[in-house]
Design a protein around this motif. Structure first.
Motif, PDB file in Angstrom:
ATOM      1  N   THR A  39      21.350  24.448  67.911  1.00 58.24           N
ATOM      2  CA  THR A  39      21.471  23.806  66.631  1.00 58.24           C
ATOM      3  C   THR A  39      22.456  24.629  65.687  1.00 58.24           C
ATOM      4  O   THR A  39      22.790  25.572  66.001  1.00 58.24           O
ATOM      5  CB  THR A  39      20.198  23.682  65.691  1.00 58.24           C
ATOM      6  OG1 THR A  39      19.681  25.054  65.241  1.00 58.24           O
ATOM      7  CG2 THR A  39      19.066  23.037  66.444  1.00 58.24           C
ATOM      8  N   GLY A  48      13.926  25.913  67.911  1.00 57.32           N
ATOM      9  CA  GLY A  48      14.151  24.522  67.033  1.00 57.32           C
ATOM     10  C   GLY A  48      13.616  24.758  65.731  1.00 57.32           C
ATOM     11  O   GLY A  48      12.995  25.767  65.366  1.00 57.32           O
ATOM     12  N   PRO A  49      14.273  23.898  64.933  1.00 57.57           N
ATOM     13  CA  PRO A  49      13.803  24.027  63.573  1.00 57.57           C
ATOM     14  C   PRO A  49      12.310  23.906  63.141  1.00 57.57           C
ATOM     15  O   PRO A  49      11.816  22.998  64.164  1.00 57.57           O
ATOM     16  CB  PRO A  49      14.776  22.945  62.786  1.00 57.57           C
ATOM     17  CG  PRO A  49      15.333  22.031  63.917  1.00 57.57           C
ATOM     18  CD  PRO A  49      15.426  22.969  65.274  1.00 57.57           C
ATOM     19  N   ILE A  50      11.806  24.291  62.048  1.00 55.19           N
ATOM     20  CA  ILE A  50      10.475  24.155  61.957  1.00 55.19           C
ATOM     21  C   ILE A  50      10.169  22.511  61.646  1.00 55.19           C
ATOM     22  O   ILE A  50      10.826  21.987  61.036  1.00 55.19           O
ATOM     23  CB  ILE A  50       9.945  24.760  60.813  1.00 55.19           C
ATOM     24  CG1 ILE A  50       8.391  25.050  60.968  1.00 55.19           C
ATOM     25  CG2 ILE A  50      10.462  24.570  59.550  1.00 55.19           C
ATOM     26  CD1 ILE A  50       7.849  26.336  60.385  1.00 55.19           C
ATOM     27  N   ASN A  74      15.080  27.885  72.717  1.00 53.16           N
ATOM     28  CA  ASN A  74      15.368  28.090  71.239  1.00 53.16           C
ATOM     29  C   ASN A  74      14.214  27.322  70.909  1.00 53.16           C
ATOM     30  O   ASN A  74      13.824  26.305  70.987  1.00 53.16           O
ATOM     31  CB  ASN A  74      16.703  27.263  71.114  1.00 53.16           C
ATOM     32  CG  ASN A  74      17.238  27.648  69.740  1.00 53.16           C
ATOM     33  OD1 ASN A  74      17.082  28.574  69.248  1.00 53.16           O
ATOM     34  ND2 ASN A  74      17.849  26.577  69.217  1.00 53.16           N
ATOM     35  N   ASP A 100      19.680  20.230  74.371  1.00 53.58           N
ATOM     36  CA  ASP A 100      18.996  21.453  74.942  1.00 53.58           C
ATOM     37  C   ASP A 100      18.389  22.325  73.877  1.00 53.58           C
ATOM     38  O   ASP A 100      17.991  23.296  73.937  1.00 53.58           O
ATOM     39  CB  ASP A 100      19.702  22.267  75.806  1.00 53.58           C
ATOM     40  CG  ASP A 100      20.928  22.653  74.904  1.00 53.58           C
ATOM     41  OD1 ASP A 100      21.275  22.266  73.991  1.00 53.58           O
ATOM     42  OD2 ASP A 100      21.871  23.682  75.519  1.00 53.58           O
ATOM     43  N   GLY A 101      18.423  21.831  72.546  1.00 50.58           N
ATOM     44  CA  GLY A 101      17.997  22.311  71.299  1.00 50.58           C
ATOM     45  C   GLY A 101      18.698  23.536  70.626  1.00 50.58           C
ATOM     46  O   GLY A 101      18.427  23.926  69.560  1.00 50.58           O
ATOM     47  N   GLY A 111      20.759  29.146  69.679  1.00 51.62           N
ATOM     48  CA  GLY A 111      21.010  28.775  70.631  1.00 51.62           C
ATOM     49  C   GLY A 111      22.327  28.825  71.347  1.00 51.62           C
ATOM     50  O   GLY A 111      22.702  28.141  72.685  1.00 51.62           O
ATOM     51  N   TYR A 133      19.635  15.873  63.043  1.00 52.28           N
ATOM     52  CA  TYR A 133      18.327  15.935  63.291  1.00 52.28           C
ATOM     53  C   TYR A 133      17.439  15.992  62.203  1.00 52.28           C
ATOM     54  O   TYR A 133      16.311  15.619  62.223  1.00 52.28           O
ATOM     55  CB  TYR A 133      18.298  17.203  64.240  1.00 52.28           C
ATOM     56  CG  TYR A 133      16.927  17.411  64.814  1.00 52.28           C
ATOM     57  CD1 TYR A 133      16.418  16.453  65.688  1.00 52.28           C
ATOM     58  CD2 TYR A 133      16.002  18.596  64.320  1.00 52.28           C
ATOM     59  CE1 TYR A 133      15.116  16.917  66.189  1.00 52.28           C
ATOM     60  CE2 TYR A 133      14.797  18.509  64.975  1.00 52.28           C
ATOM     61  CZ  TYR A 133      14.391  17.940  65.765  1.00 52.28           C
ATOM     62  OH  TYR A 133      13.054  18.126  66.347  1.00 52.28           O
ATOM     63  N   GLN A 134      17.714  16.946  60.937  1.00 51.93           N
ATOM     64  CA  GLN A 134      17.039  17.115  60.231  1.00 51.93           C
ATOM     65  C   GLN A 134      17.529  17.513  58.914  1.00 51.93           C
ATOM     66  O   GLN A 134      18.674  18.180  58.910  1.00 51.93           O
ATOM     67  CB  GLN A 134      16.015  18.683  60.468  1.00 51.93           C
ATOM     68  CG  GLN A 134      14.824  18.793  59.635  1.00 51.93           C
ATOM     69  CD  GLN A 134      14.142  20.178  60.013  1.00 51.93           C
ATOM     70  OE1 GLN A 134      14.567  21.266  59.799  1.00 51.93           O
ATOM     71  NE2 GLN A 134      13.087  20.005  60.726  1.00 51.93           N
ATOM     72  N   VAL A 154      20.599  20.089  59.670  1.00 52.38           N
ATOM     73  CA  VAL A 154      20.412  20.649  60.959  1.00 52.38           C
ATOM     74  C   VAL A 154      20.734  19.756  62.103  1.00 52.38           C
ATOM     75  O   VAL A 154      20.420  18.424  61.958  1.00 52.38           O
ATOM     76  CB  VAL A 154      18.977  21.103  61.282  1.00 52.38           C
ATOM     77  CG1 VAL A 154      18.918  21.695  62.399  1.00 52.38           C
ATOM     78  CG2 VAL A 154      18.539  21.978  59.963  1.00 52.38           C
ATOM     79  N   ARG A 210      21.618  18.985  66.060  1.00 54.42           N
ATOM     80  CA  ARG A 210      20.648  19.460  67.193  1.00 54.42           C
ATOM     81  C   ARG A 210      21.444  18.957  68.503  1.00 54.42           C
ATOM     82  O   ARG A 210      21.679  17.821  68.539  1.00 54.42           O
ATOM     83  CB  ARG A 210      19.266  19.161  67.262  1.00 54.42           C
ATOM     84  CG  ARG A 210      18.449  20.032  68.155  1.00 54.42           C
ATOM     85  CD  ARG A 210      17.041  19.586  67.787  1.00 54.42           C
ATOM     86  NE  ARG A 210      15.943  20.032  68.689  1.00 54.42           N
ATOM     87  CZ  ARG A 210      15.493  19.011  69.312  1.00 54.42           C
ATOM     88  NH1 ARG A 210      15.811  17.931  69.671  1.00 54.42           N
ATOM     89  NH2 ARG A 210      14.701  19.790  70.355  1.00 54.42           N
TER      90      ARG A 210
END
Lengths: 224, 706
Positions: free
Chosen positions: A97, B283-285, B281, A94-95, A110, A81-82, A89, A91
């Motif tokens: 990670t 979530g990442p920034i 959550n 549902d968020g 989470g 994701y990032q 990261v 993911r």
């Protein structure tokens, strides 16, 4: 008790999923194959049922990290994701990670009582060098009161030998490494992690400790 | 309230006592005795409970019931508050004799591994009550391995009454006087009179099971004389069983004639009933695009677009609302942005700030590098956190993200909110809620617990930030609080008339106030409040508080003119009014200990001072005690001699694991009299201001990324 918390978490996450009405293409893509990609135990044990073909058909071209949490009966595909300064990261819809650096687990978010952080740099360096190594890692956790606590872990990495592994139907020639970590005041190892490293340094598969609550995560990296 | 806690704990058990690495502490936990102290059955030991342990002990034998709340105040100091009943004692005109008492214990020496020295503790039992249970002791305990503990000690008072060995310090000890108002600190009797030896052994073959044998030095003279207890032997035997980490049960054969039972529920603020759930959550920034590759995305040209700011404000407000943060005002510049938020969800302000910072990173244009987040409490701007966006981006995935971010943020006292920055259309604001309420009274000799339940309608109208009208109406649905008795008083009945306010059936105006609170600059904050301040009093109140944002120390002053309200809780007043007020000093001692001294004039016109000490935990738990001494004599004050009590606050999130600012709490006074009574003014400044200040933020900083 542990079991019921897990079930509660599961319900909560699933209901959050149901509300994820979003025009985010990432979410849309993942939702289209959620049945295969996002599995939490409904009684018969969690299984990851997506295939390389089903991922491709859903248009998921990013790398996927198959993440199994046996202590929570979770099997889930997390999507790349990032990238943030060497950390990837991964993911879920549902968020939830997890973050990895050089394939080494750094934190989870989470999953209930998460891994706050476990220093990864010393292991990354040892895995790259490929030989036996000794180093320390700092484990951080937030306790029940809400305070940050640290513990220094003393670790050894040792090569186990070459192994051919299978990740979602694709075979890789890897070297298997085992990491053993201990903490002051504890007899015997606190955990033993396994890493399967490809010739280019990619960690294709691993089994890594994520704190006393989550136990071990089993990770498999899928690149289509 | 206490019952609710107990029920929750019985159902759930409690989180294991493991450390962050999942390691369990070695050996079984100490048994709590019939007095709620670590010990055997009727005798104490030198053991301590884990720091912060909060226990409720219900015990009964031979017509005697003791209900005790115990708290491990520091790793070595613990205290107890007890409500006991002795059937058929026929003392001071009561057939069943009810009594409230306090204990303190201190562990002087702790047994260390590899040393032969035992643990040693000194204790004062019933040291401010009427003294029926009064006793002092010095006791030593030594554990052998993890299963066997041997205890021996010397006791005075009640604990020196059987098979005495003489009076080592002083032969004279004032006798217990039935019907004495009690409550005075009985230092003139400590360790005086006859002393006797006691002891016993506890064998805990497993982590759950304990077997005990003790030799008691309590002769139960009073009880045997009135036929309550037939004391045939000094020997007691018992068995105890740890059902789960919270609940321990015991059954005993006491004094050769009676069966005793003991239920001990133990909690620890550090072991939540449910682990904290941080859903959704965050979530990442959100990371900004690479500047070298996308220079056009980084320009501040958006500032020229007149629709940009309101549109961003709207998106911020919406996303912040999802996080329980109400956007009150904002000011967006090309490189700096400030938002002002009222945190309505998280106990830890650090968590509110962290979530707000992520929302800013998600929506604000890349040219904005500096974030200012100002905490506002009901219109009162308190403090501003300044953080660089690039630090948030760079540190989030670092293993030491919590500590590293802490070292690069800044916190300053907030300036008052500018009119021009207010969210358009937000003021005037109206808010209301309808919730159930309970009101209770304890320790009435006929009805130990009296309670009303009903509905409470709250409303607030905020004209401009900090200019408010607040009110609460209550309607009683059921209860028996009207049976609470009033008692005669030598002072104006400023609090003893309290039960008369519980006797009306209709709608009661609980509070109705107009207030204004604001920051005055130079670390000063001010408040004025007028109207129906509390259930029993109306009037005018003015307060001034000085507290620098990084200070552990604060000073305040408050002056009030109060008139006693009619018993029907309507608009009328009775013929009693008083000017009351205090000068206050507040000190955050660190490590969770907080002390407050208020000196001034109380409701009955008496002059004096109140000392309060609280142990506060990061997750919102607090347990404290207070005492007030004024120029009212013990005789004028009546039963209890002076005002004192304990109080505790438990965050609802500790039970549920869901974020919430709601708390359960209670202030328990052994008895409510008219001396040393303080006016309850809503919206006092100190807690509101301190919540957003550095000490509190630091304590809760670990939550900033959650």
């Amino acid at each position: 008790m542990k079991r019921s918390i897990g079930a509660g978490l599961c319900l909560l996450v699933l209901s959050a999923c149901g509300q994820a009405v979003s025009d985010d293409p990432f979410v849309t893509a993942v939702n289209s194959i959620r049945g295969g990609l996002f599995n939490r135990d409904t009684g018969g044990g969690a299984a990851f049922t997506a295939t390389r073909d089903s991922l491709r058909e859903s248009g998921i071209t990013n790398p996927v990290m198959i993440t199994r949490v046996p202590a929570r009966d979770i099997a889930v595909g997390l999507i790349d994701y990032q990238r943030n300064r060497g950390v990837t990261v991964w993911r879920s819809t549902d968020g939830a990670t997890i973050s990895t650096a050089g394939g080494v687990l750094l934190n989870t978010r989470g999953f209930g009582t998460d891994l706050h952080s476990l220093e990864s740099a010393p292991v990354e360096a040892a895995l790259l060098s490929g030989g036996p190594a000794e180093y320390s890692r700092v484990f951080r956790a937030i306790d029940g009161e809400g305070a940050l606590q640290r513990a220094r872990l003393f670790c050894q990495l040792a090569p186990v030998g070459p192994e051919r592994i299978d990740v979602l139907g694709r075979a890789y020639d890897t070297r298997h490494f085992r990491e053993t970590c201990t903490a002051d005041g504890t007899d015997g190892p606190l955990f033993e992690n396994d890493y399967w490293r490809g010739p280019d340094g990619t960690i294709w598969k691993s089994r890594q400790w994520a704190g006393p609550e989550l136990g071990y995560l089993e990770l498999e990296r899928v690149i289509n | 309230m206490v019952a609710f806690v107990l029920a929750a704990a019985m159902l759930c058990g409690q989180g294991a006592r493991a450390d962050i690495l999942g390691r369990q502490p070695v050996g079984p936990q100490p048994t709590l005795n019939f007095f709620g102290a670590p010990g055997l059955m009727d005798m104490p030991s030198a053991e301590v409970m884990p720091d912060g342990e909060f226990s409720t002990i219900l015990s009964h034998f031979g017509g005697m019931t003791r209900n005790t709340l115990s708290f491990q105040i520091t790793p070595r100091l613990s205290g107890s508050f007890r409500y006991s009943a002795t059937q058929d004692l026929n003392l001071a005109g009561f057939s069943t004799y009810f009594d409230r008492s306090f204990d303190l214990r201190y562990q002087l020496l702790e047994q260390r591994q590899g040393s032969w020295l035992p643990s040693v503790a000194v204790g004062l039992q019933d040291f401010v009550g009427t003294g029926i249970l009064a006793g002092e002791y010095i006791v030593a305990s030594r554990s052998f391995g993890e299963t066997l503990t041997v205890t021996g000690g010397v006791g005075w008072g009640r604990l020196g009454s059987y098979n005495s060995i003489g009076a080592p310090f002083s032969a004279t000890r004032p006798a217990f006087v039935p019907g004495d108002p009690g409550g005075e600190i009985a230092y003139d009797q400590w360790f005086r009179g006859q002393a006797a030896l006691f002891g016993g052994i506890e064998w805990q073959p497993t982590d759950r099971l304990g077997l005990m044998l003790e030799y008691s030095s309590d002769a139960y003279s009073l009880e045997t004389a009135s036929g309550v207890l037939d004391r045939r032997s000094p020997w007691n035997v018992g068995v105890s069983y740890q059902v789960n980490p919270s609940l321990r049960l015991g059954a005993y054969y006491m004094y050769g004639s009676e069966v005793g039972v003991n239920l001990a529920f133990s909690f620890n603020p550090r072991r939540p009933l449910s682990p904290m759930n941080h859903q959704p959550n965050p979530g990442p920034i959100a990371l900004r695009p690479d500047r070298a590759e996308n220079p056009d995305l980084w320009t501040a040209d958006w500032v020229a677009d007149p629709t940009a700011r309101p549109a961003l404000g709207e998106r911020l407000a919406e996303a912040l609302a999802d996080e329980g943060q109400e956007l009150v005002a904002y000011n967006l510049g090309p490189h700096d942005a400030e938002i002002r938020i009222d945190n309505t969800r998280y106990i830890a302000v650090a968590q509110a700030l962290g979530r707000a910072a992520r929302v800013m990173a998600e929506f604000l244009p890349p040219s904005i590098e500096t974030f200012h987040i100002t905490l506002v409490d009901e219109g009162l701007a308190i403090s501003t956190l300044t953080v660089r966006r690039s630090d948030l981006e760079a540190l989030e995935q670092e293993p030491d993200a919590v500590e590293a971010l802490h070292s690069v943020v800044g916190l300053t006292a907030a300036t008052p909110t500018r009119e021009a920055d207010l969210v358009a259309g937000l003021y005037p604001r109206f808010d209301w809620s309808l919730r159930p309420y309970t009101r209770s009274s304890y320790f009435d000799p006929d009805n130990p617990i009296l309670m009303n339940i009903g509905a409470r309608l709250r409303g607030s109208y905020e004209v401009r930030p900090g200019w408010r009208v607040d009110g609460a109406l209550t309607y009683r649905l059921a209860g028996n609080l009207d049976q609470a008795r009033t008692s005669a008083s030598a002072l104006p009945p400023v609090r003893t008339s309290g039960p008369l306010y519980n006797r009306n059936d209709g709608v009661a105006i609980e509070t109705l106030t107009f207030s204004h609170a604001r920051s005055l600059g130079n670390d000063f904050y001010g408040r004025v409040t007028a109207g129906y301040l509390e259930r029993m009093y109306g009037g005018v109140s003015a307060e001034l508080l000085w507290r620098p944002v990084g200070s552990q120390l604060a000073f305040g002053g408050e002056v009030n003119y109060a008139m006693q309200r009619d018993f029907d809780s309507g608009f009328g007043f009775r013929d009693y009014d008083v000017v009351t007020g205090h000068l206050s000093a507040y000190y955050d001692m660190g490590d969770g200990y907080h002390v407050q001294v208020d000196a001034g004039r109380y409701l009955a016109g008496d002059w004096g001072a109140t000392l309060s000490i609280d142990r506060e935990f990061r997750n919102g738990w607090s347990v404290g005690a207070f005492m007030t001494l004024t120029d009212v004599s013990a005789q004028q004050f009546g039963e209890g001699s002076f005002d004192k009590g304990i109080r505790f606050t438990i965050p609802v999130s500790w039970f549920t694991g869901q974020p919430s600012q709601q708390t359960l709490g209670s202030t328990i006074r052994p008895i409510t009299r008219d001396g040393g009574a303080r006016l309850d003014v809503p919206g006092r400044l100190y807690d509101r201001v301190r919540d957003g200040h550095l000490g509190n933020l630091d304590d809760q900083w670990a939550q900033v990324w959650r």
